[in-house]
Design a protein around this motif. Structure first.
Motif, short mmCIF file in Angstrom:
data_model
loop_
_atom_site.label_atom_id
_atom_site.label_comp_id
_atom_site.label_asym_id
_atom_site.label_seq_id
_atom_site.Cartn_x
_atom_site.Cartn_y
_atom_site.Cartn_z
N SER A 49 0.79 -1.19 -0.02
CA SER A 49 -0.10 0.04 -0.07
C SER A 49 0.81 1.39 -0.15
CB SER A 49 -1.18 0.04 1.18
OG SER A 49 -0.30 0.39 2.26
N ALA A 50 1.90 1.21 0.50
CA ALA A 50 2.82 2.43 0.56
C ALA A 50 3.36 2.57 -0.87
CB ALA A 50 4.30 2.14 1.57
N VAL A 51 3.85 1.45 -1.51
CA VAL A 51 4.17 1.65 -2.91
C VAL A 51 3.24 2.38 -3.81
CG1 VAL A 51 4.75 0.32 -5.00
CG2 VAL A 51 5.86 -0.22 -2.70
N ARG A 52 2.01 1.86 -3.39
CA ARG A 52 0.81 2.33 -4.52
C ARG A 52 0.19 3.65 -3.92
NH1 ARG A 52 -2.17 -1.51 -2.96
NH2 ARG A 52 -3.38 -0.22 -1.37
N ASP A 53 0.07 4.03 -2.65
CA ASP A 53 -0.93 4.99 -2.33
C ASP A 53 0.18 6.20 -1.77
OD1 ASP A 53 -3.00 3.33 -2.81
OD2 ASP A 53 -2.82 2.71 -0.56
N ILE A 54 1.40 5.84 -1.39
CA ILE A 54 1.99 7.02 -0.89
C ILE A 54 3.26 7.42 -1.60
CG2 ILE A 54 3.77 7.77 1.09
CD1 ILE A 54 2.25 5.88 2.98
N TYR A 55 3.96 6.29 -2.30
CA TYR A 55 4.90 6.54 -3.28
C TYR A 55 4.60 6.51 -4.64
CZ TYR A 55 7.90 6.15 0.72
OH TYR A 55 8.24 6.21 2.12
N HIS A 56 3.30 6.32 -4.77
CA HIS A 56 2.91 6.57 -6.24
C HIS A 56 3.62 5.79 -7.44
CE1 HIS A 56 0.31 9.38 -4.58
NE2 HIS A 56 1.32 10.43 -4.17
N GLY A 57 4.08 4.40 -7.08
CA GLY A 57 4.75 3.71 -7.90
C GLY A 57 6.11 3.88 -8.16
N TYR A 58 6.96 4.82 -7.36
CA TYR A 58 8.23 5.19 -7.47
C TYR A 58 8.99 4.11 -6.51
CZ TYR A 58 7.88 9.33 -10.29
OH TYR A 58 7.63 10.17 -11.23
N ALA A 59 8.30 3.57 -5.93
CA ALA A 59 8.81 2.46 -4.74
C ALA A 59 8.52 0.98 -5.10
CB ALA A 59 8.19 2.86 -3.38
N TYR A 60 9.22 0.27 -4.56
CA TYR A 60 8.90 -1.17 -4.77
C TYR A 60 9.40 -2.10 -3.53
CZ TYR A 60 13.90 -0.19 -5.79
OH TYR A 60 15.06 0.33 -5.69
N ARG A 61 8.65 -3.33 -3.52
CA ARG A 61 8.84 -4.00 -2.33
C ARG A 61 10.35 -4.65 -2.21
NH1 ARG A 61 4.51 -8.41 -0.77
NH2 ARG A 61 6.18 -9.18 0.51
N GLN A 62 10.86 -4.59 -0.87
CA GLN A 62 12.30 -5.25 -0.61
C GLN A 62 11.94 -6.27 0.53
OE1 GLN A 62 15.19 -4.20 -2.09
NE2 GLN A 62 15.85 -5.96 -1.11
N ASP A 63 12.01 -7.62 0.31
CA ASP A 63 11.65 -8.46 1.21
C ASP A 63 12.90 -9.15 1.88
OD1 ASP A 63 8.67 -8.36 0.94
OD2 ASP A 63 8.99 -9.24 -1.05
N GLY A 64 14.21 -8.81 1.47
CA GLY A 64 15.39 -9.58 1.75
C GLY A 64 16.57 -8.54 1.72
N PRO A 65 17.82 -9.16 1.88
CA PRO A 65 18.85 -8.34 2.01
C PRO A 65 19.88 -7.78 0.82
CG PRO A 65 19.46 -10.58 2.57
CD PRO A 65 18.05 -10.52 2.56
N VAL A 66 19.20 -8.32 -0.44
CA VAL A 66 19.83 -7.81 -1.54
C VAL A 66 18.87 -7.03 -2.51
CG1 VAL A 66 20.78 -8.74 -3.72
CG2 VAL A 66 21.46 -10.00 -1.41
N PRO A 67 19.60 -5.94 -3.05
CA PRO A 67 18.43 -5.06 -3.83
C PRO A 67 17.95 -5.85 -5.10
CG PRO A 67 20.84 -3.96 -3.39
CD PRO A 67 20.90 -5.39 -2.83
N VAL A 68 16.64 -5.49 -5.19
CA VAL A 68 16.00 -6.02 -6.36
C VAL A 68 15.92 -5.26 -7.78
CG1 VAL A 68 14.38 -7.57 -5.04
CG2 VAL A 68 14.05 -5.18 -5.59
N ILE A 69 16.42 -3.86 -7.46
CA ILE A 69 16.65 -3.10 -8.70
C ILE A 69 17.88 -2.32 -8.14
CG2 ILE A 69 15.82 -0.97 -10.00
CD1 ILE A 69 12.98 -1.77 -9.32
N PRO A 70 18.81 -2.17 -9.36
CA PRO A 70 18.87 -2.57 -10.56
C PRO A 70 18.83 -4.24 -10.45
CG PRO A 70 20.43 -0.98 -10.53
CD PRO A 70 20.04 -1.20 -8.93
N VAL A 71 18.40 -4.74 -11.73
CA VAL A 71 17.91 -6.07 -11.87
C VAL A 71 19.27 -6.88 -12.08
CG1 VAL A 71 16.99 -8.14 -13.05
CG2 VAL A 71 15.73 -5.84 -12.69
N THR A 72 19.54 -7.86 -11.11
CA THR A 72 20.95 -8.71 -11.39
C THR A 72 20.58 -10.18 -11.10
OG1 THR A 72 21.38 -8.75 -8.77
CG2 THR A 72 22.13 -6.64 -10.11
N ASP A 73 21.41 -11.16 -11.08
CA ASP A 73 21.06 -12.40 -10.81
C ASP A 73 21.63 -12.72 -9.32
OD1 ASP A 73 23.89 -12.49 -10.89
OD2 ASP A 73 24.07 -14.16 -12.45
#
Length: 601
Positions: free
Chosen positions: A357-381
């Protein structure tokens, strides 16, 4: 092709020499440390990447081409050479010049390493047992060559990205005490006295009224620089002005006559100043669009959406290779510290934070979920597959959080919940949590950021639904990180902070995690400690096997030693449309105004 040539080619105009650029900084974090041996309580992007590195270049420079890699052209050290057994690395130092005319040399590198050897616990990226503790020997082979022999083979990428990257060569002019020149670069005997002298010369690093800051530009110490900029002035109002280092011998010499950094009191003030445009009294040429003002949503946080300041500025998201989180103080000597040591309580705290809801309603899509200790963006393997795309093990679910607490001895019929089954057995609350304990936690966060305030209030509401009381307190940013710093309780050090959110986290070079989660690491702000975590971290630094990195991530995602928060660009830069050379943005957060230029009319 040089970085500058690339910048010219993409800017669409011919650069001209001269001009002034004023940059409006985020509120609450004026530079507090000029000596780049930065302790954990002041270790951060503002001090390190946006202030110190303009003047004092590290041995290896990262990210200047917009990718999370080493840029050897921008680096003082040439590419490292390894022995056949994988234990000894040799590095040649480029003959760049210090601003006082001296040539950078092996001694400048060893000066730093000796400081790490003796005072490592006061450096924010030091990890006990790793560099330089894991060197069986080190020294110079020639005036421009250093070597390091390690106790066993490590991942070469890890050594470069997370170990050698910590080194900032220091000038001979700093190798002294009040009594005169010393020899901290030659051995470790003088290190303590030299360190104390240098810390004294920069002034009290936690005092917001530190008058030493105004004297830094004329200091015979701090005015000796290796980078493209030198400090012209630092006012008591924290207005920082840089001018080109005319003796800089590396690539990308500045086009601008002056680069100014001015503090903003709040996001609202920032937006109001940008609304005036980039010309006229008090105007800025580089600022940021506060996330709370990004009312038009985007579908791609790396590109951005409609820009409300499009008349004069272009929108450039500063997407960094980082994670964001809220720290927990495991060393708090009260019952709160005991509660944080219980995994189920940390999991309940994570399950009551609604990232989506924070991603959608507060950050208007400029944010993204982070569920662990390695960044998901920029995309890597490098990200464990099950932690990509919002599929972490602890999704938002207040009822699941309530069930966790009830299953471990808490009455959640009221908020805050009350411990009704103390003890260390099955279904009990855990060691050090007596009957009658109320599940109430102080959560301090940085002031002046409306978007952050909104999701803190939402977090408080959702946590209360599970029986957790979060007592919110807004604090000026620089004070917050100084007071809620890594600490060990003792005489004069109460260490009573509980949860701390400075609207940030950690920018990685390589995400092996030792700086944040290994026992007693400099960046381990809450002093989390777990033997299994230490074992998994060790595997990530001795092997390039991605399975080792994935296993570490799974453990941390389940254990939640920090509360993972929505990730978003460090800033949505607003850049004067007449300014070229700004892109590509450095994914590690370094600022490169030496690349910026106004175009010919």
């Amino acid at each position: 092709m040089t970085q500058q040539t690339t910048a010219v080619a993409t800017a669409g105009g011919r650069p001209k020499k001269g001009g002034v650029v004023t940059w409006a900084m985020a509120p609450g974090f004026p530079p507090a440390v000029i000596f780049p041996f930065t302790p954990a309580e002041r270790m951060g992007m503002r001090n390190n990447y946006e202030f110190q590195m303009l003047m004092y270049r590290p041995l290896y420079y990262f990210g200047s081409r917009g990718t999370p890699e080493v840029d050897y052209e921008q680096s003082i050290g040439e590419p490292p050479q390894w022995s056949d057994d994988g234990r000894t690395v040799t590095i040649r130092i480029r003959p760049w010049k210090w601003s006082n005319g001296e040539t950078l040399c092996a001694d400048n590198v060893l000066f730093w390493v000796n400081l790490m050897k003796v005072k490592g616990e006061r450096y924010g990226e030091y990890v006990p047992g790793y560099f330089p503790d894991n060197c069986t020997s080190y020294g110079k082979l020639a005036e421009d060559v250093v070597y390091f022999t390690f106790d066993k083979p490590y991942s070469k990428k890890w050594v470069l990205m997370n170990q050698l990257s910590t080194i900032t060569p220091l000038p001979k002019a700093w190798d002294r005490t009040a009594d005169g020149p010393a020899n901290a670069s030659g051995d470790t005997a003088d290190v303590l006295a030299v360190y104390d002298y240098l810390m004294e010369q920069q002034g009290n690093i936690v005092d917001e009224g530190n008058a030493h800051r105004t004297r830094w530009p004329d200091s015979p110490l701090w005015s000796v620089v290796s980078g493209p900029w030198r400090l012209k002035s630092y006012t008591l109002d924290a207005v920082v002005t840089f001018v080109p280092n005319e003796h800089y011998s590396g690539p990308n010499k500045p086009y601008l006559d002056e680069f100014r950094q001015i503090p903003m009191p709040s996001d609202d003030a920032e937006f109001e100043i940008l609304g005036r445009g980039p010309d006229g009294p008090g105007s800025v040429q580089v600022g940021y669009l506060p996330l709370s003002f990004s009312t038009e949503p985007t579908t791609d946080p790396t590109q951005g959406g409609p820009n409300p300041l499009d008349e004069h500025y272009r929108l450039v998201p500063q997407v960094a290779y980082c994670i964001r989180y809220t720290s927990l103080n495991f060393n708090n000597p009260t019952v709160v510290g005991k509660m944080f040591k219980q995994t189920y309580i940390r999991q309940a705290l994570q399950r009551t934070l609604d990232q989506d809801s924070a991603v959608r309603d507060i950050y208007h899509g400029y944010a993204y979920r982070q569920d662990g200790p390695v960044p998901v963006i920029p995309v890597t393997d490098l990200v464990a597959p099950e932690l990509v795309g919002g599929t972490g093990p602890l999704p938002f679910d207040p009822e699941a959080a309530r069930a966790l607490l009830e299953a471990n001895g808490w009455d959640t019929s009221t908020t805050p919940a009350v411990c009704v089954n103390p003890g260390t057995g099955p279904g009990q609350a855990g060691e050090g949590i007596p009957a009658g304990t109320r599940l109430s936690i102080l959560l301090r966060y940085v002031e002046g950021r409306p978007a952050l305030t909104r999701w803190m209030r939402k977090y408080k509401e959702d946590a209360a639904a599970a029986g957790i009381e979060l007592r919110l307190e807004e604090v000026y940013g620089s004070i917050l990180v100084a007071e809620d710093a890594p600490c060990v309780p003792g005489p004069g050090v109460p260490c009573l902070w509980e949860m701390c959110c400075w609207n940030g986290g950690w920018a990685y070079h390589y995400p092996s995690g030792e700086i944040l989660f290994k026992t007693d690491a400099g960046g381990n702000f809450g002093h989390y400690s777990d033997p299994r975590c230490d074992e998994l971290v060790e595997r990530t630094v001795t092997s390039d096997d991605l399975d080792a990195l994935y296993e570490f991530q799974r453990f941390i995602a389940e254990e939640v030693p920090v509360i993972f928060s929505p990730n978003f660009p460090i800033r949505l830069f607003e850049v004067d449309k007449r300014l070229g050379g700004f892109e590509p943005v450095n994914p590690f957060g370094m600022l490169n105004p030496e690349n910026w230029y106004y175009t010919e009319d």
